[in-house]
Design an enzyme around this catalytic site. Structure first.
Site, PDB file in Angstrom:
ATOM      1  N   HIS A 159       3.526  -2.966  -1.826  1.00 60.12           N
ATOM      2  CA  HIS A 159       4.349  -4.045  -2.367  1.00 60.12           C
ATOM      3  C   HIS A 159       5.796  -3.604  -2.579  1.00 60.12           C
ATOM      4  O   HIS A 159       6.726  -4.351  -2.312  1.00 60.12           O
ATOM      5  CB  HIS A 159       3.736  -4.517  -3.687  1.00 60.12           C
ATOM      6  N   HIS A 192       3.642 -14.685  -4.405  1.00 58.34           N
ATOM      7  CA  HIS A 192       2.935 -14.343  -5.641  1.00 58.34           C
ATOM      8  C   HIS A 192       1.483 -14.762  -5.476  1.00 58.34           C
ATOM      9  O   HIS A 192       0.929 -15.512  -6.269  1.00 58.34           O
ATOM     10  CB  HIS A 192       3.593 -15.015  -6.858  1.00 58.34           C
TER      11      HIS A 192
END
Lengths: 232, 731
Positions: free
Chosen positions: B42, B88
């Site tokens: 990430h 998200h």
């Protein structure tokens, strides 16, 4: 005349109202920070839309305890013009300047779209340029606009002409489908007994330029300007 | 350290070895934690970096490309647009309201960090089919969460896209895009410069929420996945933070600034120092915490929202604190910029971590995962048209298509978003692209987010190319000139060769389209591990595109405006049913190849449409996408309730290809009859196929093919099906 727009932490409609008054109406306007203690020099106060203090506790509840509010209450008691839009309407009910309360929309959802408002009373500084039963196309954008007053107060509001706008369909009929939030009697805007304080959930400041879909909001501001000219 | 210590944090054995080499010793627990989040996929893009480098990222307008909090492109008049998309997904799968809300909050911070006033939000959402109860819960809560944040902060949500497919059942996608506007000279970067300068942490207090979120985002979801505490959003605090930061940046009081998102304080201090070629000395006891007795590990890794880190010059320090105080926010000087590149983290003076900033921010390993063409493509590629039965009743097909949640009106969704805030939305949700007027100028921005992931699944290269092209076509149909893109690359696990191949191919396709259409990539986000119980999603590279209108009055929308106008189809139709919504919905087949795309023909089409809009020749323009010509025509009818009579010639094509096929580079225009010759000349000049296919009027959509009536439906019936497509699945 000079407009004052009160800015609470979390206000966002302040920008929209400021833009309309300054750029479209070319009238004097200033922001008033919520920590100010005086509203001297202003002729019409606008409590704008948004989420003052995040609408924590209840919409408008915390803002109604803001340092500026005593000056607003005093201004209103002395006959000053006060317009509460959306969150500003919530603040005015919480501050006791207008009757009733605004609950969460009946379907629990936020609504943003154009609504039709029918003018119920033209004998106010905000609506004198309008015709009785005139229909206005003005958008709403809120999650807590479900106006409530108890039946006795409702009757009193009806009798004293304090109901200024109702949500209707495009033909001016008061229907359940035209009521976007469950407000009692399709009430879209109310004023105080002396008619110098108006609260409404719809956003007239967003209906001031044809490119945004309607200029019906202008009539409301023009009424205020005209009233001021006449009262001088 | 034992192997289970670093493996538990998601680090590989060779990565641990690399950490030891960087430090010249064993890391302690805190240091290991900081590496684990910074070297997660990430934050480090370790699996994607090598491929992402192939994107075209430069152009005459690009002021800031990838690598910062957001991309920035110049639009003239000393102004620039700052924009980015971010995913998200995993938080939204677990706690959909807060997951979506904090996704919006995070992307807004990325924009105002750069010194830009956020002016618009878009989103790209993917869910399983709505007949599933859990999916309905996720869908309703994600929509509420997006509105809950965007509405409260006063930034309009003006556009986006939503698709429903079984592949997203266990792993929904929630991508949020934010667009901001700034004066070019106000651009600020996330750099720590000026030795001795104070480092200020402002905004919300640090709590224990979101611990290890970056690592959580970098694993597959399964029944056993242990989710961290999902961060909770507070849009009120963010609004105050936004106002305070823009005031400070506007006054020139800030040298460097970065928001705290994934990997929290660890990421902000290491990236800022690394970019500035400096170090930092940070005292954690100064960090305002929500809980008593938080450990250095918790303070460094928490992902509490609504926080900003900034570097200012010493003489501005007191003023900066005063501004935050006026906005009712906490701000604390937590450290100083130092020379030498070392990140020194202290608790009550005692050093608890000491790591070169560069090692954390830049030295994560770069992997070149194995890639292999997926086996499924061998069975899906071939689509013998003879095996597809022609519909008996085309009316039924069109009604089903417009009621399909993928095509149906998304009004139920966007009416929950305040799309008018800031009074600048010329065209809101539901059009090809949203249009935002720029106050004080004649300009407007055109914004869109697009991806047909079924195309990408059936041919990642072609699908990537089409995603960019469709975004550009949407911008063009609104009257905008495409400027640049941001990409939200959502894929399954990169450790699976077949998925990595999809990723490589999609990036190559996107790059090719961006090069030809001259829309560089200015940033974006990679989200891997979008899998539930071992099943990957369709590869979903969402393209967020920004376009510019020099004259805000010369825009166009998709709906027919007046009866008696001529309807023109630009572009050519082929027997292309592969990967179409028609094939999937009506015939239950996800098969074939996406339609062919010739980028030079596409560019010519853009020139014609843009000129036609700018010269005021046309009254409406709409691109053809899912559901093809028939659906596009239906969509043009609804706003004004004006019907259309269409006469098509098949030229040897199957009627279903002609009506529902999704051939690329096609646009439907309407215009008054006297403007036809000018438009035809324009099309001829660019060699774009031009066909008058009918005229507007009446209250029905009638379509004949070679003189035979194939479709005859009232606008009212079509509209009811289209509007009910999503609400009919909800309570």
């Amino acid at each position: 005349m000079k407009f004052g727009i009160i800015v609470f932490p979390g206000s966002s409609g302040d920008l929209d109202a400021y833009h309309l008054i300054k750029d479209v109406l070319d009238a004097p306007v200033e922001y008033i920070w919520h920590e100010a203690s005086s509203v001297q020099g202003f002729d019409c106060l606008i409590l704008p839309g948004g989420f003052s203090y995040g609408n924590y506790l209840r919409g408008g509840a915390l803002a109604s305890c803001s340092p500026i509010i005593p000056a607003v209450v005093d201004f209103a008691r002395r006959g000053g013009l006060v317009l509460g839009i959306a969150n500003g309407f919530q603040v005015l009910t919480e501050a006791g300047l207008l009757p009733g309360a605004l609950y969460t929309n009946a379907d629990g959802r936020f609504h943003c779209h154009f609504t039709t408002l029918r003018v119920e009373n033209t004998d106010t500084p905000f609506t004198r340029n309008l015709g009785r039963n005139q229909l206005l196309s003005i958008p709403i954008a809120h999650g807590e606009g479900n106006y409530y007053v108890d039946p006795a107060t409702l009757q009193q509001l009806e009798e004293s002409g304090q109901i200024v706008f109702r949500y209707t369909d495009e033909k001016g009929q008061v229907t359940a489908e035209a009521n976007p939030n469950g407000s009692v009697g399709n009430i879209a805007g109310v004023c105080n007994e002396t008619r110098n304080v108006l609260g409404m959930m719809a956003h007239p400041e967003r209906a001031g330029e044809a490119v945004f879909g309607s200029i019906d909001g202008l009539a409301l501001f023009n009424s205020i300007l005209k009233y001021w000219e006449g009262s001088k | 350290m034992r192997p289970e210590d670093w493996r538990k944090m998601g680090l590989r054995d060779d990565e641990y070895k690399r950490i030891k080499e960087a430090l010249g010793r064993e890391p302690n627990h805190l240091e290991l934690g900081m590496f684990s989040v910074m070297w997660s996929e990430h934050c480090s893009y370790k699996n994607s970096k090598a491929v992402l480098k192939t994107f075209p990222t430069t152009g005459p307008r690009v002021l800031q490309g990838p690598g910062e909090n957001a991309g920035v492109v110049a639009i003239g008049d000393g102004l620039a647009v700052c924009f980015k998309i971010e995913s998200h997904n995993h938080p939204s799968a677990v706690e959909p309201y807060q997951g979506a809300a904090t996704g919006v909050g995070g992307i807004i911070r990325d924009i105002f960090t750069m010194g830009a006033q956020p002016i618009a939000l878009l989103n790209s959402l993917r869910f399983g089919p709505l007949h599933d109860e859990r999916v309905r819960y996720l869908f309703e809560q994600v929509v509420a969460g997006i509105g809950g944040y965007g509405n409260r902060i006063g930034i309009p949500t003006v556009g986006g896209e939503i698709y429903f497919d079984p592949c997203y059942q266990g792993n929904p996608l929630v991508n949020a895009m934010c667009v901001g506007l700034l004066e070019t000279n106000k651009l600020r970067l996330g750099k720590a410069t000026g030795i001795g300068n104070p480092v200020i942490l402002a905004g919300a207090r640090t709590g224990q929420d979101g611990m290890g979120g970056a690592t959580f985002a970098s694993v597959e979801l399964s029944e056993e996945t242990e989710a961290p505490d999902i961060q909770v959003g507070d849009p009120f605090t963010e609004k105050l933070l936004l106002e305070a930061c823009l005031e400070l940046i506007g006054n020139g009081d800030v040298d460097g600034i970065q928001d705290l998102g994934a990997a929290g304080l660890t990421c902000a201090v290491s990236e800022m120092a690394s970019r500035g070629g400096t170090g930092m000395d940070v005292e954690l006891s100064k960090v305002p915490c929500r809980e008593e007795g938080m450990t250095p590990y918790e303070i460094m890794l928490a992902e509490s929202q609504e926080r900003m880190l900034m570097v200012v010059s010493p003489e501005k320090e007191a003023k900066v604190h005063a501004v935050f105080k006026r906005w009712g926010l906490t701000s604390t000087t937590i450290g100083r910029v130092t020379e030498g590149g070392m990140l020194t983290i202290r608790m009550h003076g005692e050093i608890v971590a000491e790591i070169p900033a560069h090692s954390l921010a830049e030295d994560a390993p770069v992997y070149y995962p194995e890639a292999q063409e997926p086996a499924y493509l061998k069975t899906t590629a071939d689509l013998p048209l003879a095996t597809i039965a022609l519909p008996e009743d085309y009316n039924t097909v069109l009604l089903k298509l417009v009621a399909s949640p993928n095509i149906a009106s998304k009004e139920w969704v966007w009416q929950q978003f305040d799309y008018q805030a800031r009074t600048a939305t010329l065209v809101g949700p539901g059009s090809d692209a949203a249009l935002i007027r720029i106050r004080g100028t004649k300009k407007a921005l055109a914004l869109t987010a697009d991806c047909n992931s079924r195309y990408v699944y059936l041919d990642p290269y072609a699908g990537g190319k089409i995603a960019v092209t469709e975004a550009a076509r949407n911008i063009v149909c609104s009257g905008g000139e495409p400027l640049a893109i941001t990409d939200g690359l959502n894929f399954g696990s990169p450790e699976k060769p077949e998925i990595y191949w999809q990723f490589q191919q999609a990036v190559a396709g996107i790059s090719e389209a961006c090069r030809v259409l001259e829309t560089p990539v200015t940033g974006g986000n990679v989200s891997f591990y979008n899998e539930a119980n071992g099943e990957g999603i369709y590869p979903t590279p969402v393209i967020g595109m920004v376009g510019l209108l020099e004259d805000a009055t010369k825009y166009c929308t998709l709906s027919f405006k007046a009866a008696g106008d001529r309807i023109v189809l630009l572009g050519e139709s082929f027997d292309e049913l592969g990967a179409s919504e028609y094939l999937a919905l009506i015939h239950g087949r996800v098969q074939g190849k996406p339609p062919a795309l010739d980028l030079s023909k596409e560019k010519a089409l853009h020139r014609v449409v843009l000129s036609a809009i700018r010269e005021g020749l046309v009254r409406s323009a709409h691109d053809l996408a899912e559901g093809g010509l028939a659906v596009a025509l239906a969509e043009c009818l609804f706003e004004k309730g004006i019907g259309a009579r269409i006469q098509l010639s098949s030229n040897g094509l199957r009627p279903d290809s002609l009506l529902f096929g999704e051939s690329q580079s096609r646009v439907v225009l309407s215009l008054s009859p006297e403007k036809l010759p000018a438009l035809e000349a324009l099309a001829a000049q660019e060699g774009v196929p031009f066909q008058v296919i009918g005229e507007t009027g009446g209250d029905e959509l009638q379509i004949t093919v070679d003189g035979n009536q194939r479709l005859n439906l009232s606008v009212a019936e079509l509209q009811a099906a289209w509007q009910g497509g999503i609400p009919c699945h909800l309570s």
